[in-house]
Write an enzyme that holds these catalytic residues in place. Structure first.
Site, PDB file in Angstrom:
ATOM      1  N   GLY A   7       0.865  -1.179   0.000  1.00  0.00           N
ATOM      2  CA  GLY A   7       0.000   0.000   0.000  1.00  0.00           C
ATOM      3  C   GLY A   7       0.898   1.224   0.000  1.00  0.00           C
ATOM      4  O   GLY A   7       1.529   1.533   1.017  1.00  0.00           O
ATOM      5  N   ARG A  10      -1.249   7.631   0.357  1.00  0.00           N
ATOM      6  CA  ARG A  10      -0.881   8.867   1.042  1.00  0.00           C
ATOM      7  C   ARG A  10      -0.071   8.617   2.304  1.00  0.00           C
ATOM      8  O   ARG A  10       0.737   9.456   2.687  1.00  0.00           O
ATOM      9  CB  ARG A  10      -2.156   9.663   1.400  1.00  0.00           C
ATOM     10  CG  ARG A  10      -2.955  10.156   0.211  1.00  0.00           C
ATOM     11  CD  ARG A  10      -2.286  11.311  -0.508  1.00  0.00           C
ATOM     12  NE  ARG A  10      -2.226  12.520   0.273  1.00  0.00           N
ATOM     13  CZ  ARG A  10      -3.064  13.555   0.147  1.00  0.00           C
ATOM     14  NH1 ARG A  10      -4.039  13.515  -0.723  1.00  0.00           N
ATOM     15  NH2 ARG A  10      -2.899  14.641   0.877  1.00  0.00           N
ATOM     16  N   VAL A  11      -0.314   7.484   2.961  1.00  0.00           N
ATOM     17  CA  VAL A  11       0.461   7.241   4.187  1.00  0.00           C
ATOM     18  C   VAL A  11       1.605   6.245   3.947  1.00  0.00           C
ATOM     19  O   VAL A  11       2.663   6.354   4.564  1.00  0.00           O
ATOM     20  CB  VAL A  11      -0.461   6.824   5.366  1.00  0.00           C
ATOM     21  CG1 VAL A  11      -0.901   5.379   5.263  1.00  0.00           C
ATOM     22  CG2 VAL A  11       0.229   7.040   6.694  1.00  0.00           C
ATOM     23  N   GLY A  12       1.437   5.336   3.003  1.00  0.00           N
ATOM     24  CA  GLY A  12       2.490   4.350   2.727  1.00  0.00           C
ATOM     25  C   GLY A  12       3.758   4.998   2.183  1.00  0.00           C
ATOM     26  O   GLY A  12       4.872   4.596   2.533  1.00  0.00           O
ATOM     27  N   ARG A  89     -13.315   5.638  11.683  1.00  0.00           N
ATOM     28  CA  ARG A  89     -12.454   4.593  11.105  1.00  0.00           C
ATOM     29  C   ARG A  89     -13.194   3.250  11.081  1.00  0.00           C
ATOM     30  O   ARG A  89     -12.928   2.414  10.240  1.00  0.00           O
ATOM     31  CB  ARG A  89     -11.163   4.483  11.915  1.00  0.00           C
ATOM     32  CG  ARG A  89     -10.302   5.750  11.868  1.00  0.00           C
ATOM     33  CD  ARG A  89      -9.148   5.641  12.832  1.00  0.00           C
ATOM     34  NE  ARG A  89      -8.300   6.822  12.877  1.00  0.00           N
ATOM     35  CZ  ARG A  89      -8.503   7.866  13.686  1.00  0.00           C
ATOM     36  NH1 ARG A  89      -9.536   7.884  14.511  1.00  0.00           N
ATOM     37  NH2 ARG A  89      -7.666   8.895  13.684  1.00  0.00           N
ATOM     38  N   ASN A  96     -12.019  -2.822   4.329  1.00  0.00           N
ATOM     39  CA  ASN A  96     -10.587  -3.018   4.556  1.00  0.00           C
ATOM     40  C   ASN A  96     -10.256  -4.418   5.077  1.00  0.00           C
ATOM     41  O   ASN A  96      -9.162  -4.929   4.819  1.00  0.00           O
ATOM     42  CB  ASN A  96     -10.046  -1.933   5.491  1.00  0.00           C
ATOM     43  CG  ASN A  96      -9.855  -0.614   4.747  1.00  0.00           C
ATOM     44  OD1 ASN A  96      -9.919  -0.581   3.522  1.00  0.00           O
ATOM     45  ND2 ASN A  96      -9.629   0.463   5.479  1.00  0.00           N
ATOM     46  N   ASN A 121      -6.807   1.092   8.668  1.00  0.00           N
ATOM     47  CA  ASN A 121      -7.874   1.304   9.662  1.00  0.00           C
ATOM     48  C   ASN A 121      -9.132   0.492   9.385  1.00  0.00           C
ATOM     49  O   ASN A 121      -9.386   0.148   8.231  1.00  0.00           O
ATOM     50  CB  ASN A 121      -8.241   2.796   9.667  1.00  0.00           C
ATOM     51  CG  ASN A 121      -7.304   3.579  10.566  1.00  0.00           C
ATOM     52  OD1 ASN A 121      -6.966   3.141  11.657  1.00  0.00           O
ATOM     53  ND2 ASN A 121      -6.888   4.749  10.089  1.00  0.00           N
ATOM     54  N   ARG A 150       0.363  12.852  19.530  1.00  0.00           N
ATOM     55  CA  ARG A 150      -0.529  14.023  19.487  1.00  0.00           C
ATOM     56  C   ARG A 150      -0.803  14.538  20.903  1.00  0.00           C
ATOM     57  O   ARG A 150      -0.854  15.749  21.140  1.00  0.00           O
ATOM     58  CB  ARG A 150      -1.840  13.641  18.777  1.00  0.00           C
ATOM     59  CG  ARG A 150      -1.621  13.385  17.292  1.00  0.00           C
ATOM     60  CD  ARG A 150      -2.831  12.773  16.612  1.00  0.00           C
ATOM     61  NE  ARG A 150      -2.579  12.644  15.173  1.00  0.00           N
ATOM     62  CZ  ARG A 150      -3.232  11.822  14.371  1.00  0.00           C
ATOM     63  NH1 ARG A 150      -4.183  11.028  14.842  1.00  0.00           N
ATOM     64  NH2 ARG A 150      -2.945  11.785  13.082  1.00  0.00           N
ATOM     65  N   HIS A 174      -7.654   3.021  18.457  1.00  0.00           N
ATOM     66  CA  HIS A 174      -7.220   4.103  17.566  1.00  0.00           C
ATOM     67  C   HIS A 174      -8.503   4.672  16.965  1.00  0.00           C
ATOM     68  O   HIS A 174      -9.001   4.174  15.964  1.00  0.00           O
ATOM     69  CB  HIS A 174      -6.296   3.545  16.480  1.00  0.00           C
ATOM     70  CG  HIS A 174      -5.868   4.559  15.448  1.00  0.00           C
ATOM     71  ND1 HIS A 174      -5.273   5.757  15.770  1.00  0.00           N
ATOM     72  CD2 HIS A 174      -5.961   4.555  14.098  1.00  0.00           C
ATOM     73  CE1 HIS A 174      -5.004   6.428  14.661  1.00  0.00           C
ATOM     74  NE2 HIS A 174      -5.419   5.724  13.629  1.00  0.00           N
TER      75      HIS A 174
END
Ligand code: NAD
Length: 308
Positions: A7, A10-12, A89, A96, A121, A150, A174
């Site tokens: 994957g 955008r995050v991978g 999520r 997913n 997620n 965070r 999460h």
């Protein structure tokens, strides 16, 4: 050390880039089913090699079954929340779970002994899906490690101290049931309540907890996805595993206190083996909140499995 990033959305992509910069890996395989994406991204990573002076072998593929011989497999494939849409999520669970199951089944036999880290997620339930279909010994998900960062960032801002002086973890889900573990939280090495009283700096627990839970929506709505915060958080987990640092990080793994199979985010030493969490050191109230989060995660998982 061979890491496979499955994957490369955008995050991978920032995750693979950030890991490359640790210089802890010899080989990176990037895999994405979108035609041309992983091979184009691999070209970028070769340019990164040229910049940072590493000679990391970069492989790419567009079929999960082509991933072979990895020591660590990162799964960041699948749908993300849609910017501007009110959703959680958990709403991603069914779709997913199918993707994570496919990847688990396609990779398990070709990557014996690989450690799996699930990012997709809802990450706690997806870790459980990955465990079920890979049967791998080492499966964790990234849990509430990102919330913990965070949380610390907001506390540092609230008390106007460098974030390096803030300690503290978030556990649970999460998502909506992320639990700030106030009993673990210190500022300048002093419990947060004591620090607040001593310095006459009142603070709002609600404000800090809301930021920790809601800032991701602000980022998704304005940027389109969370990218660099997650990548940094995943890098910390990977470094702890490769170097066996046993740094306390809030990752999700089977939560023995509730059941042998439910994944829930809890601070625990992270390294080459999966260690027990610090559950016993928490207050009774925190323990109850964690158990409630575990029940919700289990429910998300079971509902997703029914639709597989
Ligand atoms: P994205 O849509 O940008 O990328 C997802 C990628 O997965 C796409 O490129 C798609 O082609 C690919 N894909 C789909 N099925 C695949 C398969 N079987 N094999 C290989 N690739 C496949 O989404 P994103 O923003 O990168 O987010 C990815 C996931 O990570 C989402 O579920 C998101 O919610 C999650 N996420 C988790 C955290 C965390 O802290 N755990 C943080 C950020 C994002």
């Amino acid at each position: 050390m061979h890491i496979a990033q499955i994957g490369t959305g955008r995050v991978g992509r920032p995750t693979a880039y950030t890991i490359m910069n640790t210089k802890l890996v010899d080989t990176i395989t990037v895999c994405d089913t979108k035609p041309g994406l992983a091979s184009a991204f691999a070209e970028e990573l070769r340019h990164v090699n040229a910049s940072i002076g590493t000679n990391i072998e970069i492989n790419s593929c567009d079929k999960d079954e082509q991933v072979a011989g990895a020591d660590i497999i990162l799964i960041a494939a699948g749908k993300a929340r849609t910017p501007g849409v009110k959703m959680t999520r958990r709403d991603l669970a069914v779709e997913n779970a199918k993707i994570v199951k496919t990847i688990a089944e396609a990779t398990a036999s070709r990557n014996p002994g690989a450690k799996y880290i699930v990012i997709t997620n809802p990450v706690d339930a997806m870790g459980m899906v990955c465990k079920k279909y890979t049967k791998a010994e080492y499966v964790i998900s990234t849990g509430t490690n990102l919330e913990s960062l965070r949380f610390r960032a907001k506390i540092a801002q609230t008390f106007q101290v460098p974030v390096s002086q803030v300690q503290g973890w978030v556990g649970g889900e999460h998502g909506d049931l992320a639990i700030p573990l106030w009993s673990t939280t210190k500022v300048a090495n002093v419990p947060i309540w004591e620090y607040s009283q001593k310095n006459r700096l009142p603070f709002s627990k609600t404000e800090i907890a809301s930021y920790m839970k809601d800032v991701s929506k602000l980022i998704v709505d304005n940027i389109g996805a969370t990218e660099f915060g997650p990548a940094a958080s995943f890098r910390d987990i990977i470094r702890a595993i490769i170097e066996d640092t046993r740094q306390i990080l809030s990752v999700a793994a089977p939560f023995k206190e509730c059941s042998d199979t439910t994944f829930v985010g809890m601070p625990r030493p992270v390294g080459k083996t999966i260690e027990p969490s610090i559950y016993d050191a928490l207050t009774a109230e925190e323990q109850k909140e964690i158990r409630d989060a575990a029940k919700a995660i289990r429910q998300t998982y079971e509902q997703a499995l029914e639709k597989l």
